[in-house]
Write an enzyme that holds these catalytic residues in place. Structure first.
Site, PDB file in Angstrom:
ATOM      1  N   ASP A  85      17.383 -33.718  -5.169  1.00  9.75           N
ATOM      2  CA  ASP A  85      16.672 -32.254  -5.653  1.00  9.75           C
ATOM      3  C   ASP A  85      16.160 -32.378  -7.129  1.00  9.75           C
ATOM      4  O   ASP A  85      16.883 -32.846  -8.168  1.00  9.75           O
ATOM      5  CB  ASP A  85      17.609 -31.131  -5.759  1.00  9.75           C
ATOM      6  N   ASP A  96       9.441 -27.873  -7.847  1.00 14.20           N
ATOM      7  CA  ASP A  96      10.832 -27.717  -7.495  1.00 14.20           C
ATOM      8  C   ASP A  96      10.845 -28.359  -6.177  1.00 14.20           C
ATOM      9  O   ASP A  96      10.473 -27.817  -5.308  1.00 14.20           O
ATOM     10  CB  ASP A  96      11.597 -26.348  -7.206  1.00 14.20           C
ATOM     11  N   HIS A 156      13.064 -19.247  -4.161  1.00 18.64           N
ATOM     12  CA  HIS A 156      13.125 -18.269  -5.278  1.00 18.64           C
ATOM     13  C   HIS A 156      11.712 -18.308  -5.929  1.00 18.64           C
ATOM     14  O   HIS A 156      10.732 -19.258  -5.722  1.00 18.64           O
ATOM     15  CB  HIS A 156      13.910 -18.813  -6.445  1.00 18.64           C
ATOM     16  N   HIS A 164      14.207 -19.901 -11.902  1.00 18.60           N
ATOM     17  CA  HIS A 164      14.849 -18.628 -10.839  1.00 18.60           C
ATOM     18  C   HIS A 164      14.356 -17.234 -11.217  1.00 18.60           C
ATOM     19  O   HIS A 164      14.924 -17.038 -12.046  1.00 18.60           O
ATOM     20  CB  HIS A 164      16.313 -18.891 -10.526  1.00 18.60           C
ATOM     21  N   GLU A 189      13.571 -23.312   0.253  1.00 19.26           N
ATOM     22  CA  GLU A 189      14.548 -24.215   0.363  1.00 19.26           C
ATOM     23  C   GLU A 189      15.670 -23.823   1.505  1.00 19.26           C
ATOM     24  O   GLU A 189      16.768 -23.572   1.029  1.00 19.26           O
ATOM     25  CB  GLU A 189      15.309 -24.827  -0.803  1.00 19.26           C
ATOM     26  N   GLU A 284      12.953 -29.113   0.499  1.00 14.74           N
ATOM     27  CA  GLU A 284      12.372 -28.181  -0.281  1.00 14.74           C
ATOM     28  C   GLU A 284      10.956 -28.344  -0.779  1.00 14.74           C
ATOM     29  O   GLU A 284      10.750 -29.618  -1.174  1.00 14.74           O
ATOM     30  CB  GLU A 284      13.117 -27.726  -1.808  1.00 14.74           C
TER      31      GLU A 284
HETATM   32 MN    MN Z   1      15.669 -27.691  -6.063  1.00 14.18          MN
HETATM   33 MN    MN Z   2      14.671 -24.394  -5.811  1.00 15.03          MN
END
Ligand code: MN
Ligand code: MN
Length: 301
Positions: A85, A96, A156, A164, A189, A284
């Site tokens: 990630d 992200d 998010h 976030h 995600e 994600e």
């Molecule tokens: Mn992530």
């Molecule tokens: Mn994330």
């Protein structure tokens, strides 16, 4: 959203996708997690972006938030299910993204469950739709494949320098969470597991972020470290590995970090573990909602 902002978001997405797709090939049994993450972060820096948070490598029933520490000797075990990630940012405009690599073919269906859930969530994602409905799509896709979504992890809203940013995109159906907004950026995600469908906090903390830069009662050195953190990372998450320029004395660094958490200046993000030690998969992407259209900034090149 201005054209300049959109371009930075798109480029941050492209760079993260490149790092993800190149480095996922290095995820093999016995590889050092530190080497894998340093490779991710150097690809991002070589492309004139910055990591939006420390590269995470979470293995098997670790769902999220393990990032290698200084001199980390941890290696990828045989047959592991590995979540990679990572994200990049340009001038605070964030991407992200995550992928899962299984070193044992028997987990391929577990990977497919979260991957197809992400694809279905993206296909349904549009301004005006309640985010709870996205949770419904994700939950259904994972459950029909015989697994559980992790109900207390999710996507998010992303804002500039804010990974976030308040809105939670659940992986299960939830009422009353509000609608997807146009001209906004979201991470989606889905996490799937053969365990209990919930994560709990573990003991280890390897990722931190600034919480309150104005707390009182800091030593001179703690205050200097806090300045360094604010200058280099703003409110974005960071690793102790990124503080080497501040001090090469690992014990001093860790002590200062511990005290800054105690005094309320920093927060730590504990590693998240599947409650029944189930194996966890995660995929994600970052999506930009622009008018009535959706752009996946982190898709493969
Ligand atoms: Mn992530
Ligand atoms: Mn994330």
């Amino acid at each position: 959203m201005t054209e300049d902002e959109l371009n930075k978001l798109l480029l941050a997405g492209k760079i993260a996708a490149k790092a993800r797709d190149e480095v996922s090939l290095n995820v093999k049994a016995n590889a050092k997690v530190l080497d894998i993450c340093e490779e991710v972060e150097s690809i991002i820096l070589e492309n004139k972006a910055f990591p939006s948070f420390p590269c995470n490598i979470s293995i098997n029933s670790e769902a999220a938030h393990y990032s290698p520490v200084i001199n980390d000797e941890k290696r990828i075990p045989e047959g592991a299910v590995v979540k990679l990630d990572l994200g990049a940012h340009i001038d605070g405009y964030i991407s992200d993204t995550a992928t899962t690599i299984s070193l044992d073919a028997k987990y391929q269906r577990l990977l497919d469950a979260s991957k197809t859930a992400l694809e279905a969530a993206i296909a349904n994602f549009r301004a005006g739709l309640s985010v709870g409905e996205i949770g419904r799509v994700i939950e259904k896709m994972i459950r029909t494949q015989g697994y559980k979504p992790i109900r207390n992890l999710g996507g998010h809203l992303i804002r500039r320098y804010e990974l976030h940013a308040g809105v939670f995109i659940p992986n299960v159906y939830e009422r009353g969470l509000g609608a997807i907004q146009s001209d906004s950026v979201y991470a989606i995600e889905p996490f799937a597991t053969d365990g209990g469908g919930e994560v709990v906090e573990g003991k280890d903390v390897t990722i931190y972020s600034l919480k309150n830069p104005n707390v009182k009662g800091l030593s001179a050195r703690e205050s200097e470290l806090l300045d360094f953190i604010y200058t280099h990372f703003n409110y974005l998450p960071f690793s102790e590995r990124w503080l080497k320029e501040f001090s090469t004395n690992v014990d001093e660094l860790r002590n200062n970090i511990k005290n800054l958490i105690k005094k309320g200046a920093l927060r730590g993000y504990p590693i998240l573990l599947e409650i029944k030690k189930g194996v966890v998969s995660q995929f994600e992407h970052t999506v930009i909602v622009k008018g009535n259209s959706i752009i996946v900034s982190t898709k493969s090149l």
